[in-house]
Design an enzyme around this catalytic site. Structure first.
Site, PDB file in Angstrom:
ATOM      1  N   HIS A  24     -10.909  -0.654   0.425  1.00 42.02           N
ATOM      2  CA  HIS A  24     -12.381  -0.561   0.463  1.00 42.02           C
ATOM      3  C   HIS A  24     -12.798   0.713   1.189  1.00 42.02           C
ATOM      4  CE1 HIS A  24     -16.565  -2.131   0.986  1.00 42.02           C
ATOM      5  NE2 HIS A  24     -16.507  -1.371   2.072  1.00 42.02           N
ATOM      6  N   GLU A  25     -12.185   0.959   2.335  1.00 42.95           N
ATOM      7  CA  GLU A  25     -12.530   2.158   3.102  1.00 42.95           C
ATOM      8  C   GLU A  25     -12.067   3.435   2.398  1.00 42.95           C
ATOM      9  OE1 GLU A  25     -14.614   1.923   5.426  1.00 42.95           O
ATOM     10  OE2 GLU A  25     -14.528  -0.262   5.453  1.00 42.95           O
ATOM     11  N   HIS A  28     -14.699   4.655   0.214  1.00 40.25           N
ATOM     12  CA  HIS A  28     -15.702   5.493   0.881  1.00 40.25           C
ATOM     13  C   HIS A  28     -15.129   6.869   1.216  1.00 40.25           C
ATOM     14  CE1 HIS A  28     -18.485   2.211   1.230  1.00 40.25           C
ATOM     15  NE2 HIS A  28     -17.740   1.516   2.087  1.00 40.25           N
TER      16      HIS A  28
END
Length: 459
Positions: A24-25, A28
């Site tokens: 998920h990170e 980003h």
């Protein structure tokens, strides 16, 4: 051995949660770096740093509390404008006093962000990016979870197959038990039949467990045509209909007369239809008294996205009513009230289910692996939906802020007003803290409930 398998299942899910958070990170991180934003940290967990290394501008590492992850980006908070002063700039203002606690919180956040700035960061600030780039960065994390969910669902549906009702007979009822009396009958006494019961049409026609129905009313029946077959049977109440079936490689012909009786209403997908109160709807239809054998059958790749869509719809319904559902879980945890098996659960609950699946002797290895993939897929789909909630500090809150800024600038340009500049999300910190505390409280309630009154998928 069961305890070891339970622990193994829990550990598998712990690793899966960690990888999901990490990816998920990454969702980003990649676009942020691609767009030139300086990212000082990429961390899994919160609190004290346990281990880290630095590569380029970014420190990568793990922290002590494994309850999430984050990346820090330079310029998340735009500086306050020094309004009212001739020739003022957008430089950060460090006030000696404040007009209130909320203003002070915003100023302190800007001050902390300003301390991270280094020479050369002027054009590497997040808030200076075009709106669409900021949205791409903030959506990168949830989209990564969605992609993981799609891959996991694809592995299960195409690789392992989905539980599917087939045209092979699994059980045959010797009589037609009136609706609502099924659970009150003792199957060990005369197969649960009473003299007043009508004979089971399937049993009377000679069907037995293991037979495979090949045609009904002159129309061929495929291996996965159980739902169409059921609909056809329901539509021929009281009519004698030709039927063929295969037993031990030999095809047999017979005729069957579906008995007209009250049965649950089902839709085109074979699912029972309920009313607004959750009560099953019923209808008088043809019934022959037999059950289908369920087998794992590989689905075409075209079925993956619809399956994901179904999960998204279900998770969204839960998230839209999350506070009420969490309150219901809390009520069940602190009372004798039953817990909704379809309600929200925490990562502790997911881990417990994974442990139960791993420890069950009745489930084969392939089914256990498929169940793990399914749990991981469901978890990531839930993370996708949850992170799109339009409230800070969630990704959806940042997206809404960027969209609001875009609309505000468009309106200003339309009416030939001065550019209002970027939206100052530092002013939203009080609400952000309230949302964060609310999330922690709901998480604590779910974790407690998953310990004292866990949801079991096996009843």
């Amino acid at each position: 051995m069961s305890i070891l398998l339970f622990i193994l299942g829990v550990l598998v899910m712990v690793v899966a949660v960690g990888v999901s958070i990490g990816l998920h990170e990454v969702g980003h991180l990649i676009p942020a770096k691609r767009f030139g934003v300086r990212v000082p940290q990429y961390m899994i967990g919160f609190g004290k740093t346990l281990w880290s290394f630095k590569r380029g501008d970014t420190e990568y590492g793990f922290k002590a509390i494994p309850l999430g992850g984050y990346i820090s980006m330079i310029g998340m908070y735009p500086p306050a404008k020094n309004k009212g002063v001739v020739g003022a700039t957008d430089a950060p203002i460090l006030r000696k006093s404040s007009t209130g606690m909320f203003q002070q919180m915003a100023d302190e956040a800007r001050h902390a962000a300003a301390e991270q700035l280094q020479p050369g960061d002027e054009n590497r600030l997040f808030y200076k990016l075009p709106v669409y780039k900021r949205i791409i960065i903030m959506l990168g994390g949830p989209v990564m979870n969605l992609l993981i969910g799609i891959v996991m669902v694809g592995i299960v549906t195409v690789g392992f197959g989905m539980p599917t009702q087939t045209s092979t007979v699994d059980e045959v009822y010797q009589c037609v038990v009136p609706l609502g009396q099924e659970t009150t009958r003792d199957a060990s006494v005369n197969n649960g039949c009473l003299p007043s019961d009508a004979p089971g049409p399937a049993y009377a026609a000679g069907l037995r467990p293991g037979d495979t129905i090949t045609s009904f009313d002159g129309k061929p029946v495929g291996n996965t045509d159980w739902v169409p077959l059921t609909q056809a049977i329901r539509g021929h109440a009281g009519e004698s209909v030709p039927l063929t079936f295969e037993r031990d490689g030999v095809e047999h012909s017979t005729s069957i007369t579906p008995y007209k009786t009250e049965r649950p209403l089902i839709n085109d997908q074979g699912q029972v239809v309920t009313d607004a109160s959750g009560k099953r709807e019923t209808v008088e239809v043809g019934f022959i008294g037999m059950g289908s054998k369920v087998e794992n059958i590989s689905q075409p790749i075209s079925s993956v996205l619809p399956a994901v869509g179904t999960q998204l719809k279900g998770v969204t319904a839960v998230v839209l009513d999350l506070p009420a559902r969490v309150a219901a879980v809390g009520k069940a945890a602190f009372s004798d009230a039953p817990r909704d098996p379809n309600g929200p659960i925490s990562v502790v609950g997911v881990g417990r289910i994974a442990g139960e699946i791993s420890a069950m002797d009745q489930i084969g290895v392939a089914d256990k692996v498929a169940s793990m993939f399914s749990l991981i897929g469901g978890l990531n789909i839930a993370l996708f939906v949850f992170n799109l909630i339009p409230l800070l500090p969630l990704d959806g809150g940042h997206v809404v802020g960027a969209l609001f800024e875009s609309v505000r600038r468009f309106v200003a340009k339309l009416f030939k007003r001065p550019d209002p500049g970027p939206v100052d999300i530092a002013k939203m910190l009080p609400l952000t803290y309230v949302v964060a505390v609310g999330m922690m409280v709901m998480g604590a309630v779910l974790i407690y409930a998953d310990i004292v009154k866990p949801v079991s998928i096996f009843g």
